[in-house]
Scaffold this active site. Structure first.
Site, short mmCIF file in Angstrom:
data_model
loop_
_atom_site.label_atom_id
_atom_site.label_comp_id
_atom_site.label_asym_id
_atom_site.label_seq_id
_atom_site.Cartn_x
_atom_site.Cartn_y
_atom_site.Cartn_z
N GLU A 173 0.89 -0.96 0.11
CA GLU A 173 -0.14 -0.01 -0.13
C GLU A 173 0.70 1.47 0.09
OE1 GLU A 173 -3.36 -1.68 -0.53
OE2 GLU A 173 -3.11 0.40 -0.50
N GLU A 232 8.18 -21.62 6.82
CA GLU A 232 8.70 -20.86 8.11
C GLU A 232 9.76 -21.38 8.88
OE1 GLU A 232 4.81 -20.72 10.14
OE2 GLU A 232 5.61 -21.83 11.62
#
Length: 616
Positions: A399, A430
């Site tokens: 954004e 992960e």
């Protein structure tokens, strides 16, 4: 629209703020009056309120009905009740906007309050009858398709990942053509969910319409309850961006409320399917514990060896020691409660998150100042995380270009498993610190860069490995987690541990922990951009006008900053090549385009400094 459950329940002030964008200007004047002075308006007749606001009696009645009241008499009763609450001190005071000279700690506190109010407004305006019906449809669905574009698309992926982890069949679609193609295959017994703040996004409305026509149960998550998307929704779940300002556009502020609604749906479905959901969650954790993305032979860093994988017993013992993984016996019967009671429980849980963030404001502010200092010298901001934490980092980074006109790669998000992990679960990645090193090396991390590791547990090898490697390369490091004394905070120069406590669903850290991480990331990027001169006051003067809406916003920003007439604004924007900062400088300083560009360059892009230079 097949059916909408109504009712005047919820906070009046929240309704006014949420519905104001869909009102006419005259109706907005009525709404602003009743929200700003409920006691005074409660004493007025319909004629008196019409005269006060410069509108008609019919407008007053229409406004009352849009707010959910049968007529003005009912609205007056609600106003009287709200006035009594304010007089007794139970209604919260609304804080002021961020001031230009606010200290950094005040800026952080105000942003935290705004996020908290957005959550409260969404909860107050959320129709629990519709929520319960949507939960029931999801729990029994053959399959669920979720549609969203941009920031809403990432929220759609988040919901899909949640449903997949409890054994349901779900797909997120951000490609409009693929979304319609899949919607054609839906039928009765399936569910389609559209997520769009404006409610007018054609690429989201179209597949929902197709799903609606095919007989699927349809749900709209939107900030505009009367928008086009609701025509094709069986159930409408309304979000709030009541605290949206020029500095916090819809793409940023809507995410908080959308994630709350998504979490409510997930928890509701999990409790209805608890007998199958709990084993599915446990099985996925068990399976992922043994997965590694890279092997010693594949690792580019041959001199660095991965630690041996933890056994199932070791992993279980470690998880049981974490606050975020703690079991709460008092919630063991949650699956037997009505949906409304569960929603209230969850709302109460979420309400404590901003306070946990507030307890870490000094650490957050220190990290922001350190990041801003490095970025002012050409550094980059890089988020690194796995699963939900990684997606939140990518979301925040994505954004920044349209909001602050950042350069490509200036703010980046890394997720364990790469872009595939945004739409498909590859969370076993992960477990690899080596993979984090490879991802950072691909970016060619430099000492002037800042790397933020994000992990709810604070022990995720990918996040910890990213921070350790970045620090070894001389970069600034920040570790954001939700457990105290975490390896991630210990590895970073700036450790931020926002302890939100055990989750409503044991170990589901996409709930409170995810919300806390998002709040901190919002502050980190937004306030850093303020410090870099990407704003003028609370105006987004570095906005990138890449579409019609943003071009209109550019004109409005120039108008708010200068007060100039439309013709002068258009000339300035044309001379500035559409650059808002340059146009403001042209108008206020009375200079031409090249001079404005040169003065901004001399001021490192800070409009206020450039204006100060013209005055001397």
């Amino acid at each position: 629209m097949k059916e909408i459950f109504g009712g005047p329940g919820g906070s009046l002030a929240a309704k006014v703020r949420t519905l104001a964008p869909s009102m006419t200007r005259s109706m907005q004047r009525v709404a602003e009056a009743v929200a700003g002075d409920p006691a005074g308006c409660a004493a007025l007749t319909v004629t008196g309120l019409a005269e006060l606001t410069g509108t008609s009696e019919a407008t007053v009645v229409r406004t009352a009905r849009l707010l959910g009241y049968p007529g003005y008499r009912d609205l007056r009763l609600a106003l009287a009740g709200l006035a009594a609450q304010q007089q007794s001190g139970r209604a919260p005071a609304i804080t002021t906007d961020i001031a230009v000279d606010d200290p950094i700690a005040d800026v952080v506190a105000k942003l935290a309050y705004e996020e908290q109010q957005t959550l409260a407004d969404t909860a107050a305006g959320l129709d629990t009858a519709q929520l319960g019906a949507a939960v029931a449809a999801l729990a029994g669905a053959r399959r669920t398709d979720v549609y969203g574009i941009g920031a809403s698309g990432l929220v759609a992926q988040d919901l899909t990942q949640k449903l997949l982890r409890i054994g349901l069949i779900a797909h997120a679609h951000s490609d409009p053509h693929l979304a319609v193609t899949n919607a054609v295959q839906l039928r009765s017994g399936d569910v389609a969910i559209a997520i769009t703040h404006s409610g007018s996004t054609g690429d989201v409305i179209e597949p929902l319409r197709v799903a609606f026509d095919r007989g699927a149960t349809t749900v709209a998550i939107t900030g505009r309850p009367d928008s086009p998307v609701t025509q094709y929704a069986d159930y409408v779940l309304t979000t709030s961006t009541s605290r949206e300002t020029e500095l916090r556009p819809a793409a940023m502020s809507s995410r908080t409320s959308q994630l709350l609604v998504v979490d409510c749906l997930f928890v509701g479905v999990a409790q209805r399917t608890y007998e199958s959901a709990a084993p599915a969650l446990a099985a996925s954790y068990e399976a992922l514990a043994h997965r590694h993305r890279s092997t010693p032979g594949e690792c580019k860093h041959a001199n660095r060896r991965e630690p041996p994988p933890m056994t199932s017993h070791d992993l279980r013992n470690e998880l049981e020691s974490l606050t975020t993984e703690a079991f709460r016996p008092e919630l063991a019967e949650i699956d037997r409660l009505p949906t409304l009671d569960i929603a209230r429980l969850m709302n109460g849980e979420d309400a404590g998150v901003p306070a946990a963030v507030a307890a870490r404001l000094p650490q957050i502010a220190a990290a922001i100042d350190a990041v801003a200092e490095r970025m002012a010298h050409g550094g980059r901001l890089v988020y690194a995380g796995a699963g939900t934490a990684g997606r939140l980092g990518v979301l925040d980074a994505s954004e920044c270009p349209p909001t602050f006109n950042t350069e490509p790669g200036q703010v980046a998000g890394l997720i364990a498993g790469g872009p595939e992990a945004m739409v498909t679960s590859v969370e076993g990645a992960e477990d690899s610190a080596g993979l984090a090193r490879e991802d950072l090396d691909a970016l060619k991390i430099r000492p002037e860069d800042s790397v933020v590791g994000v992990s709810a547990s604070g022990r995720t090898p990918y996040a910890v490995g990213a921070v350790e490697h970045a620090r070894a390369l001389g970069a600034l490091t920040v570790g954001l987690s939700c457990n105290e004394h975490s390896p991630l905070a210990a590895a970073a120069e700036h450790g931020i541990e926002v302890v939100v406590g055990p989750e409503l669903l044991t170990g589901s850290t996409r709930l409170k922990a995810g919300t806390a991480q998002k709040l901190v990331l919002n502050m980190l990027s937004t306030i850093t951009m303020i410090r870099l001169g990407k704003t003028y006051g609370n105006l987004m003067v570095d906005v990138r006008a890449s579409n019609a809406k943003l071009r209109a916003r550019s004109r409005r920003i120039v108008s708010l900053a200068t007060g100039a007439p439309d013709e002068e604004i258009e000339r300035a924007l044309t001379e500035a090549g559409g650059e808002v900062k340059n146009a403001i400088l042209i108008v206020l300083a009375g200079v031409d385009g090249p001079t404005a560009a040169r003065r901004l360059a001399d001021s490192a892009g800070h409009l206020r400094a450039a204006l100060g230079a013209t005055a001397t």
